[in-house]
Design a protein around this motif. Structure first.
Motif, PDB file in Angstrom:
ATOM      1  N   LYS A 158     -55.478  27.212  23.224  1.00  6.25           N
ATOM      2  CA  LYS A 158     -54.183  27.779  23.608  1.00  6.25           C
ATOM      3  C   LYS A 158     -54.162  29.290  23.485  1.00  6.25           C
ATOM      4  CE  LYS A 158     -49.271  27.509  22.354  1.00  6.25           C
ATOM      5  NZ  LYS A 158     -48.280  26.902  21.435  1.00  6.25           N
ATOM      6  N   ARG A 159     -54.958  29.807  22.554  1.00  5.92           N
ATOM      7  CA  ARG A 159     -54.930  31.245  22.275  1.00  5.92           C
ATOM      8  C   ARG A 159     -56.083  32.011  22.916  1.00  5.92           C
ATOM      9  NH1 ARG A 159     -53.267  31.633  15.850  1.00  5.92           N
ATOM     10  NH2 ARG A 159     -51.093  30.926  16.099  1.00  5.92           N
ATOM     11  N   GLY A 184     -64.774  31.020  29.044  1.00  5.22           N
ATOM     12  CA  GLY A 184     -63.636  30.127  28.896  1.00  5.22           C
ATOM     13  C   GLY A 184     -62.379  30.765  28.358  1.00  5.22           C
ATOM     14  N   MET A 185     -62.116  32.012  28.739  1.00 11.49           N
ATOM     15  CA  MET A 185     -60.892  32.675  28.326  1.00 11.49           C
ATOM     16  C   MET A 185     -60.076  33.067  29.552  1.00 11.49           C
ATOM     17  SD  MET A 185     -62.128  35.041  25.124  1.00 11.49           S
ATOM     18  CE  MET A 185     -60.450  35.209  24.513  1.00 11.49           C
ATOM     19  N   GLU A 186     -58.847  33.425  29.331  1.00 11.27           N
ATOM     20  CA  GLU A 186     -57.989  33.970  30.389  1.00 11.27           C
ATOM     21  C   GLU A 186     -57.853  35.470  30.138  1.00 11.27           C
ATOM     22  OE1 GLU A 186     -53.397  33.634  32.093  1.00 11.27           O
ATOM     23  OE2 GLU A 186     -54.198  32.092  30.737  1.00 11.27           O
ATOM     24  N   PRO A 242     -63.341  24.239  16.808  1.00 12.28           N
ATOM     25  CA  PRO A 242     -62.616  23.972  18.048  1.00 12.28           C
ATOM     26  C   PRO A 242     -61.643  22.815  17.859  1.00 12.28           C
ATOM     27  CG  PRO A 242     -64.987  24.139  18.439  1.00 12.28           C
ATOM     28  CD  PRO A 242     -64.794  24.104  16.968  1.00 12.28           C
ATOM     29  N   GLU A 243     -60.545  22.840  18.623  1.00 12.37           N
ATOM     30  CA  GLU A 243     -59.598  21.735  18.532  1.00 12.37           C
ATOM     31  C   GLU A 243     -60.251  20.439  18.985  1.00 12.37           C
ATOM     32  OE1 GLU A 243     -56.088  22.633  20.674  1.00 12.37           O
ATOM     33  OE2 GLU A 243     -55.495  24.275  19.383  1.00 12.37           O
TER      34      GLU A 243
END
Length: 338
Positions: A208-209, A227-229, A331-332
Motif C-alpha cells: 500500500k505504501r 514494483g512501486m508507483e 512483505p504482507e
C-alpha cells in the motif's frame, strides 16, 4: 535511429562562438560528418571524458587500467540545466573519447557534443537501446520526443548499457578489446546481482505504501521495475513547472494510501517537497520529508553514494526507511515481491 552524433553547420557555429576550433571537415551542405577518430592512435591510458556521474562510473569500470576518466558533472549537479564552461570545452577537446547518457538528458550540452563528434569518438551509452527499440525504454509525453533518459535507475537495464560501453571501447581501441569486454561483463554481473538485491529490499515495504513521491519524474524506471508507483511533482525535466492540479493529485494519493514520507532530491531545492506537508496535515495525515535521494547525480564520498552501486543502495535504504513507517519489515501475506 542511432544517437551517435553527426556534425552539422549550425553546431560548428556554436563551437566557434565558444572559442573552440572547428575542423574544416565539418560540412555545411548536406550535414555529413567530417573526419572522425574512429580508432585510438596513441598509447594508453586513454583520456576519457564522461558527462554524468553514472556514465563516468560505468566507463571507469570498463576502461580499467587502460583509461583515465574525467566526469564533467559532479555531485549535486543537475544535467537537465547544466551549461558547459570553458574548462569543460578544453577537457572535451583534449579527450580521446567521450561518453554521454543520451536521450536528451544533457539537453544544453547536446549541441556541443554533436559538433565534437566530427573530430572525436563520441558515444551515447543508451545508443543500442534506441537502435533496437528496446521495449524497456519508458515512453513519456512532452520530453522533446525522446524516451525517459533516467535509465540507470533500473540496475539490469544499466548493466546492458555497461555492456555497450565495453563494445564501444573495444571498437575504438581494438588492441585492448578483450580487456574491455571482460571488464564490462564482470561489472554487469555485479549490477545484475544488485538488481536482485533491490527487489528483495523493496519487497519489505508494505504494498500500500510503495509510492515514491519526488520533485521530478526521475524514478519512473525504478518504480516500473521494482514494483512501486512513481509520482513526480514535475515532469521528466527539472525545468518543468508544478501546477495546482498535480499538487492536489499527489496530496490525495499520500492521504488515501497512508504514505508516511516524501523525498527530496540532491540536485533540486527541497522547498517544493516541503509544500506537501501542510495540505496533508490539514486533512489529518502526517507526512515527513525523508532522506535525500540521488536522482540525476551521484553523491559525495562521505555520503557513500559516490559510486553507482553506492548511490542505488543509498536510495533504496532511504526509501525502505521512509516508507515502512514503523511497519514490519516482512512483505504482507500474499504479496508478491516486485
Amino acid at each position: 535511429m542511432s544517437q551517435k552524433i553527426v556534425a552539422v553547420c549550425s553546431n560548428a557555429r556554436i563551437l566557434l562562438a565558444l572559442g573552440v576550433a572547428v575542423s574544416a571537415g565539418v560540412g555545411c551542405g548536406g550535414g555529413q560528418p567530417g573526419p572522425r577518430a574512429t580508432r585510438f592512435q596513441g598509447e594508453p591510458p586513454l583520456q576519457i571524458v564522461a558527462t554524468t556521474g553514472p556514465v563516468g562510473d560505468a566507463v571507469r569500470h570498463v576502461a580499467g587500467q587502460h583509461g583515465e576518466v574525467t566526469t564533467l558533472m559532479g555531485p549535486g549537479v543537475d544535467p537537465h540545466l547544466y551549461s558547459q564552461e570553458r574548462d569543460d570545452m578544453v577537457r572535451l577537446e583534449n579527450a580521446d573519447v567521450v561518453f554521454y547518457n543520451g536521450l536528451h538528458l544533457e539537453g544544453r550540452l547536446a549541441d556541443v557534443l554533436e559538433g565534437l563528434a566530427a573530430r572525436r569518438a563520441v558515444f551515447a551509452v543508451t545508443d543500442r537501446l534506441v537502435e533496437e527499440n528496446d521495449p524497456r525504454l519508458r515512453q513519456v509525453e512532452g520530453f522533446y520526443g525522446f524516451p525517459d533518459p533516467h535509465v540507470w535507475h533500473d540496475a539490469a537495464l544499466w548493466a546492458d548499457c555497461v555492456r555497450q560501453v565495453g563494445e564501444d571501447l573495444a571498437e575504438f581501441d581494438p588492441e585492448r578489446a578483450a580487456d574491455y569486454r571482460k571488464n564490462a561483463a564482470d561489472y554487469a554481473a555485479q549490477l545484475d546481482a544488485l538488481d536482485a538485491e533491490v527487489r528483495e529490499k523493496i519487497a519489505s515495504i508494505p504494498p500500500k505504501r510503495r509510492v515514491l513521491v519526488t520533485a521530478h519524474d526521475a524514478f519512473g524506471y525504478f518504480s516500473k521495475t521494482y514494483g512501486m508507483e512513481s509520482l513526480g511533482l514535475k515532469g521528466i525535466s527539472t525545468e518543468d513547472q508544478v501546477d495546482l492540479a498535480r499538487m492536489n493529485e499527489v496530496v490525495n494519493t499520500l492521504v488515501d494510501r497512508d504514505v508516511p514520507c516524501v523525498f527530496v532530491e540532491s540536485a533540486v531545492a527541497p522547498k517544493i517537497m516541503e509544500a506537501l506537508v501542510e495540505p496533508c496535515e490539514a486533512r489529518g495525515h502526517t507526512v515527513r520529508i525523508g532522506e535525500e535521494l540521488y536522482a540525476d547525480a551521484l553523491g559525495r564520498p562521505a555520503d557513500g553514494a559516490d559510486t553507482y552501486v553506492g548511490m542505488i543502495r543509498a536510495n533504496v535504504a532511504a526509501m525502505v526507511d521512509g516508507l515502512r513507517g514503523g511497519e514490519p519489515s516482512e512483505p504482507e501475506e500474499g504479496a508478491d515481491a516486485p
